[in-house]
Structure formats: structure tokens, C-alpha cells
Design an enzyme around this catalytic site. Structure first.
Site, PDB file in Angstrom:
ATOM      1  N   SER A   1       0.972  -1.197  -0.087  1.00 22.43           N
ATOM      2  CA  SER A   1      -0.057  -0.016   0.118  1.00 22.43           C
ATOM      3  C   SER A   1       1.019   1.294  -0.161  1.00 22.43           C
ATOM      4  O   SER A   1       1.722   1.280  -0.943  1.00 22.43           O
ATOM      5  CB  SER A   1      -1.086  -0.054   1.106  1.00 22.43           C
TER       6      SER A   1
ATOM      7  N   ASP B   1      -9.584  -3.772  -5.342  1.00 21.55           N
ATOM      8  CA  ASP B   1      -8.965  -2.731  -4.212  1.00 21.55           C
ATOM      9  C   ASP B   1      -9.523  -1.366  -4.533  1.00 21.55           C
ATOM     10  O   ASP B   1      -9.586  -0.742  -5.488  1.00 21.55           O
ATOM     11  CB  ASP B   1      -7.404  -2.910  -4.672  1.00 21.55           C
TER      12      ASP B   1
ATOM     13  N   HIS C   1      -8.206  -4.850  -1.339  1.00 20.50           N
ATOM     14  CA  HIS C   1      -7.037  -4.406  -0.730  1.00 20.50           C
ATOM     15  C   HIS C   1      -6.066  -5.250  -0.031  1.00 20.50           C
ATOM     16  O   HIS C   1      -4.836  -5.279   0.036  1.00 20.50           O
ATOM     17  CB  HIS C   1      -7.068  -2.779   0.133  1.00 20.50           C
TER      18      HIS C   1
END
Length: 723
Positions: A574, A659, A694
Site C-alpha cells: 500500500s 482494491d 486491498h
């Protein structure tokens, strides 16, 4: 000291990684370049030849074909390592007590816990009625023996997720009268949850459903109304609080509050004493709370109006509000109190003073004492403040560890429950008597076959290039690994949003340690391990410090003999994927292989587009590139914009098609441009989970399979392969 024969038997050094050899002979997918210009309001323009890979609906056939072709290429490159991947996976699964259960906690006359079933991916959430002889210890014993008599199953997530590629229960909430259950589930990883309802007396699912919500639920006292946070369907921002009355259509749900400022996000919850329902709205630099009596919800009244650069979080117990805030220059936060009916800033009275060297992270209120969660020198602590004003700290057992509050739903107790772990100590739940000091271990995560005495963890401090900053680093490795500059190393960090990365035990990392890999957790600027200034020094115009800190840690650990300079791997996800992209541009020669998951790599384009989820929430984290100064600064480090024709490390890039935090097209574009420019010989593989978001795939076993594939790639590149 040289490695023992056991360690040597598990390690083979290879001159050419299998994946490198295979990638050299295989052909990665072709991806078309299509002219596209990204324009900024101030007139700046950038070419983005892979912009076409963006499809908000995830339906473009050419794009999907490309992602599937990348997956096929990854399959081909990884095929020779399938035995190693399987071995890593089997090792991790063997360390799981598959029918394990959590420590029960008591709330409103019931004991709540989650337990797993052998071979199943998801938990069973359940409860047992309180009564004579019923406590956390007796319930744990019954669960361990497979005795579920008297148990009421709230949610069997295995049954709910059956036949679904992805399934996650984000939250569940039992009504105040213990009769109804509301829960929020997600079936594709996009984090757009559907709220469902269950009658716990009959086990019946009610027909009511609410879509496009956050997993953040609060019942009214009468059990007829559920308050929830509604999401914007495009930006996915938490924009509105609504109230759903059971038995009515969701289209009739009343609007309770709507936030007009898109830089804020929101949540809803109950106060500690259940007297108030509160809406919290927060941005990176400001916050505001609105509360209403839980017994008769009506107007949500502002506790203290929002002010830029003033943050606060409040809770209520007894006749006062207790508030954590950075007001009045309290950079590391302090705690103040205010009367129930007078909550403006002029009514705040200092209770826990601000300290320059101690960061106040939070607090928990009890009838006879309070607990303040603090952080100093990159270590957590729990400070127990008694009714007479005296205080004690909960003792830690190691020099580098993680400690935090556990489930403590009841205020009328002398016992404090907390969690403890380190890189060598599995997750442990304790409770301590705040009057006598007696400590009881309620549970330690069982890890079959693990022997903590074989490993060592330590804290070191790496000098930053500015000559004054010391960066804390937590290390773990086997005791029989020599500090002779020959070991392979995996270095991990995050370094954004003020998120502190604390040392935790990992059953997956044990497989690396047993192969002689040193694991290093770098507590770099941009996190909050060293207090708020540590965060401020790693965001906005100081963001470059995050990246140079990571590189400086690598240099220090190699210099000190913890790792071989040509056997260093780096990993981040991330915003930590942004870190990976930045360091691979700035110092590619220092890393043999990089693992980057759901990486945020096209910072300028994303932050110029307010329709992309999270963009407007994050202007105070990265800067708004609609302002020329921020545009120019972000361009100096944005990974996608700084790719050049040079040799890059081998790279494993992972993403999820659904995501919601970092859109799939960012890593897709990044890989396409990287492949076009890369002159290095290391392979670049790109794995897209077509059913995930995600957080990757759902379910405990599927997540371990993902990690095994990635670690097999890394071990191969580092010259370590299991026999």
C-alpha cells in the site's frame, strides 16, 4: 559463530536464481502504449501511455486480457518453485492450531468469542450465557475439548461465505437487549458492505438489508433502530450517518448527519458508559465529535467545533468527558476532562499533561482506574492511573515488543486485560489486577513445533544521513546465524499516515528465519513510533525522509554485518508499496529483490483526481498537486514518474482487481512501464487477484498461500532454497 549443520542442511546457495533463468527465456505479455496526457489545473502536463488500463467498472476486455496474461506469465515463471511454495505453505499451516479459539470476554451477561474449525477458512462467532462457574477459563477449556453445549452461534462465517470467491464480515453488533444481531459483509473486497440482520432468539435472518455501508454499526437502546455510516458509491468516502428502522425499506432510512467536507471521514460508536451515541469526523489534521443521548436519540450536539490543526477524541464515563487532544501546542497529545454538559474548549481541564518525549496514543476508562496507552522510544506502554492519582506501568518482558489494550467491555472491575507479543513471543493475552498487581496469562497463541529459545530479537538504532536522527530497527533471527556479513535479509517498513509498525510474532516469518534469513522491521519517519514529530517529518514536504530512512537502515545493517550487501530483500504494501517504488528508483543496486503489494505508485495522477477513492481524504498527507508546489515535490518521488532506463531489482508486484484503497491500474501501469525501461536481468512478475481487494484474498489458508508464493520468489532470488 557459523550456522549449525541443521541450518546448513536447509540452505542451498545457487549462482543463478531459477526464476531469473526462466524469465530470461520466457516472454512477458505485450501491453499497448496509447497516447494520453494528464493535465493539472496549473497547466502542467505529463504523458501516461498506459492510462488506458484504468477501467472503473472492471469490464474492459483488453485490460482484463492483459491482467490474465500477466497472471499466466507469473504462473510460468513460478512453476519450478511450486515445490518450495508448497513446502512453505505446509510449514505455515503446520504451525496453526486449526481449531483454536479466542479468549472470551463478558458483556451484558454473555461471554463472546470466535473459534475456528479444522480445515475451515473462516471463524465461527459465538457466545455463552454467563452463570455460576462460567468464565473465560472454563469456556476456553470447553472449546478446547470440543464441548459446545450451551453455545449460541451468532455467525458461522464458513456457511455464509460458502461458494464465494471472497467473503468478509467486517463488523457485527448485538442489540442492547441481546436479542438482535446486525452484521456487515463484503463479497468482493471493495469494502462496500451490506448490512444484514438476525433474530438471535429464533436464528431467523430478517428481510431487511442496507447496502453500500461502512462496517460500523450502533444500535439504539430500544433495539428498533440501527445507526450506520453510508458510503459515496463512487469515491467510497464515508459521507453520511443514517438510521434504519427494522421492518422499513432502506430507501426510507433517515439522514442523521451529512459531512460536506470531502477531506473528512467519519465513524459512529457508543461512549464507554453507553450513555451516548457519538459521530466522529476526522481529517488528517482536524476532528469533531457530535453526540446524542443513547436512551432517546435526537439532535447530535457538537462537543467542540472543529479547528484546523486541532484533533480530539472523547469518551464518557460517570459525570465527565475525557478527551485526548493536541490542542494548545500539545504535539504529542495530552488528556483533558470536561463536565457532561459543558464540552467547549474553554471548559477543558488538563488531566494527563503533555510531554515532549512521550506520545499519548489513547486511553480506556474504568470505574476505579483509567489506563493511558503511551509510546516512548518506539515502544508501547500501558500506564494505570488509580483513583488517588498514583500510577503504575504494566511491565514488559523483553526489550523490543508490542503491548496494547485488549477487550475490556465492562468498567466495574479491578482487572485490566491486555495483549503482548514480540518477534519471538507469540500473541499473548494477560489480565492484571490493578489493585494487587497479580498478573494472569489467559492465553498464548499455540504454535506447534515452534521453539522460542532458538531465536533472538533486538533493537538497534541506525543513523540517518542528516547526522542527527537515529532510526529504530527491530531485528529477529536464529541464534545460530552469524553476524558475519553473509546472511540474507528481508527488510520491511511502512512509513505513512502516522501508522506505527510494532514488532509482532509471525508464523510465516519463522520459515524465513529457519532458512537463515534475518528479518528487519524499520521504524522509519512517516510512522508515529517516536511521536507526532516523527510522523510530521515523513509527510508532505518531508516525505523524502521516509525513503532515505529506509535506505540508511539498509546501509547500517549491512555495515554492521547483519546482512550481505548483495542479499537484501525489501518488502512493503500500500503506502509501503510507494516506499518500495521510491527506494527502487533511488537505490536499486542495494536490493536484490523487492516485494511490493497493492503499491501506491502513481501519486500525482491519483491525487489530481477527486473521484478516486480516498484522494480528498489525503491532501494533508501527500499534498494537493493542484497546487504547483506540491505537484513539483510529489513528482520528485512518485515511483511511476521516476522510472528510468536502468537496472532494477527483481520484483514481485501484487494487487487485487477490486482494491478500493489503491486501484489495480496503478501497479498495472507501473509494471508495464518498468518492464519497458528496465535493463536489469532480474524478473518482474505481476500477480492480480481477480476476486480480491486491498487486503488480498479472504480466508486464512488462501492468505497463507499468497504469502508462500511471494516468499518462494524472494528466497530464490536471495540464493536460498529448501531441500
Amino acid at each position: 559463530m557459523k550456522p549449525t549443520s541443521l541450518l546448513l542442511a536447509a540452505t542451498v546457495l545457487m549462482s543463478t536464481p531459477i526464476t531469473s533463468a526462466l524469465a530470461a527465456s520466457a516472454t512477458p505479455p505485450d501491453v499497448a502504449k496509447k497516447p494520453h496526457v494528464v493535465k493539472a489545473p496549473h497547466g502542467a502536463e505529463r504523458n501516461d501511455e498506459y492510462y488506458w488500463l484504468r477501467d472503473d467498472k472492471r469490464e474492459n476486455k483488453e485490460m482484463l486480457a492483459y491482467l490474465n496474461a500477466e497472471n499466466a506469465y507469473t504462473d510460468a515463471v513460478m512453476a519450478p518453485l511450486k515445490p518450495l511454495e508448497d513446502k512453505l505453505y505446509d510449514e505455515v499451516v503446520a504451525r496453526i492450531k486449526q481449531d483454536d479459539a479466542s479468549v472470551p470476554y463478558r458483556e451484558r451477561g454473555w461471554w463472546y468469542y470466535a473459534r475456528f474449525v479444522t480445515g475451515k477458512d473462516y471463524p465461527v462467532h459465538a457466545r455463552r450465557k454467563d452463570g455460576p462457574g462460567v468464565d473465560a477459563v472454563s469456556i476456553q477449556a470447553a472449546n478446547a475439548a470440543g464441548d459446545f453445549a450451551g453455545e449460541q452461534v451468532l455467525l458461522d462465517v464458513n456457511a455464509l461465505g460458502a461458494g464465494k470467491d471472497y467473503y468478509n464480515v467486517g463488523d457485527y453488533e448485538v442489540s442492547q437487549d441481546n436479542r438482535l444481531l446486525a452484521y456487515a459483509d463484503d463479497t468482493n473486497g471493495r469494502r462496500q458492505y451490506t448490512i444484514r440482520f438476525k433474530n438471535l432468539d429464533t436464528g431467523e435472518l430478517l428481510p431487511d438489508t442496507v447496502t453500500n455501508a461502512e462496517p460500523n454499526l450502533v444500535w439504539s437502546d430500544d433495539g428498533r433502530t440501527l445507526f450506520y455510516v453510508d458510503k459515496d458509491p463512487e469515491t467510497l468516502l464515508s459521507k453520511r450517518v443514517k438510521a434504519h428502522v427494522l421492518g422499513t425499506p432502506a430507501s426510507q432510512d433517515a439522514l442523521v448527519y451529512e459531512e460536506e467536507d470531502d477531506s473528512f471521514y467519519m465513524g459512529i460508536g457508543r461512549s464507554r458508559d453507553d450513555k451516548f451515541i457519538c459521530i466522529s469526523v476526522e481529517s488528517t489534521v482536524s476532528s469533531e465529535m457530535r453526540c446524542t443521548p443513547a436512551a432517546s436519540p435526537g439532535v447530535f450536539t457538537v462537543l467542540a467545533p472543529r479547528e484546523r490543526d486541532v484533533e480530539y477524541q472523547a469518551d464518557h464515563l460517570g459525570d465527565r468527558w475525557v478527551i485526548r487532544t493536541n490542542a494548545d501546542g500539545a504535539t504529542n497529545f495530552k488528556i483533558v476532562t470536561a463536565p457532561t454538559d459543558s464540552t467547549s474548549r474553554k471548559d477543558w481541564k488538563d488531566w494527563v499533561a503533555h510531554r515532549d518525549d512521550v506520545f499519548v496514543e489513547g486511553f480506556e476508562l474504568f470505574d476505579g482506574f483509567s489506563v493511558v496507552a503511551e509510546r516512548a522510544n518506539a515502544l508501547e506502554s500501558l500506564r494505570v492511573i488509580k483513583a488517588d492519582g498514583s500510577s503504575d506501568y504494566v511491565k514488559a518482558d523483553e526489550s523490543a515488543y508490542s503491548m496494547g489494550l485488549s477487550a475490556n467491555p465492562e468498567t466495574g472491575t479491578d482487572w485490566l486485560r491486555y495483549s503482548y507479543t514480540s518477534m519471538t513471543t507469540p500473541a499473548t493475552t494477560y489480565e492484571i489486577n490493578t489493585k494487587t498487581g497479580e498478573r494472569r496469562q489467559l492465553k498464548q497463541q499455540p504454535v506447534p513445533g515452534y521453539d522460542a529459545s532458538k531465536y533472538v530479537t533486538e533493537r538497534v538504532w541506525a543513523p540517518a544521513r542528516d547526522g542527527k536522527t537515529k532510526i529504530p530497527v527491530t531485528l529477529v533471527y536464529r541464534k545460530d546465524v552469524a553476524r558475519d556479513g553473509k546472511a540474507p535479509m528481508l527488510q520491511y517498513a511502512y512509513g505513512s499516515y502516522g501508522a506505527s509498525m510494532d514488532p509482532n510474532f509471525s508464523i510465516t516469518n519463522v520459515s524465513l528465519l529457519d532458512r537463515g534469513v534475518v528479518y528487519a522491521l524499520a521504524h522509519i519517519r512517516g510512522g508515529q513510533e517516536m511521536g507526532r514529530a516523527w510522523y510530521d517529518d515523513g509527510k508532505l514536504y518531508n516525505k523524502i525522509n521516509t525513503f532515505t530512512d529506509f535506505i540508511d537502515v539498509t546501509d547500517y545493517l549491512v555495515k554492521e554485518g547483519y546482512a550481505a550487501k548483495d542479499r537484501v530483500a525489501a518488502m512493503g504494501g500500500s503506502a509501503g508499496g510507494l516506499l518500495m517504488g521510491a527506494v527502487s528508483n533511488m537505490a536499486p543496486e542495494k536490493y536484490k529483490v523487492i516485494l511490493t503489494l497493492v503499491p501506491f505508485v502513481d501519486v500525482v495522477t491519483t491525487m489530481l483526481d477527486p473521484t478516486i477513492p480516498l484522494t480528498t481524504n489525503e491532501y494533508d498527507e501527500w499534498g494537493n498537486p493542484e497546487e504547483k508546489g506540491y505537484y513539483d515535490y510529489i513528482l520528485t518521488y512518485s515511483p511511476y514518474d521516476n522510472l528510468q532506463a536502468k537496472a532494477y531489482p527483481a520484483m514481485f508486484v501484487g494487487t487485487g482487481l477490486w482494491d478500493s484503497q489503491v486501484q489495480y491500474w496503478e501497479p498495472a501501469k507501473y509494471v508495464a512501464r518498468l518492464r519497458d525501461l528496465n535493463t536489469g536481468k532480474g524478473p518482474v512478475v505481476f500477480r492480480t487477484n481477480m476476486e480480491a481487494g486491498h487486503g488480498g484474498k479472504s480466508g486464512r489458508f488462501r492468505q497463507y498461500r499468497e504469502r508462500a508464493e511471494m516468499f518462494a520468489f524472494m528466497l530464490d532470488q536471495l540464493g536460498v532454497a529448501s531441500k
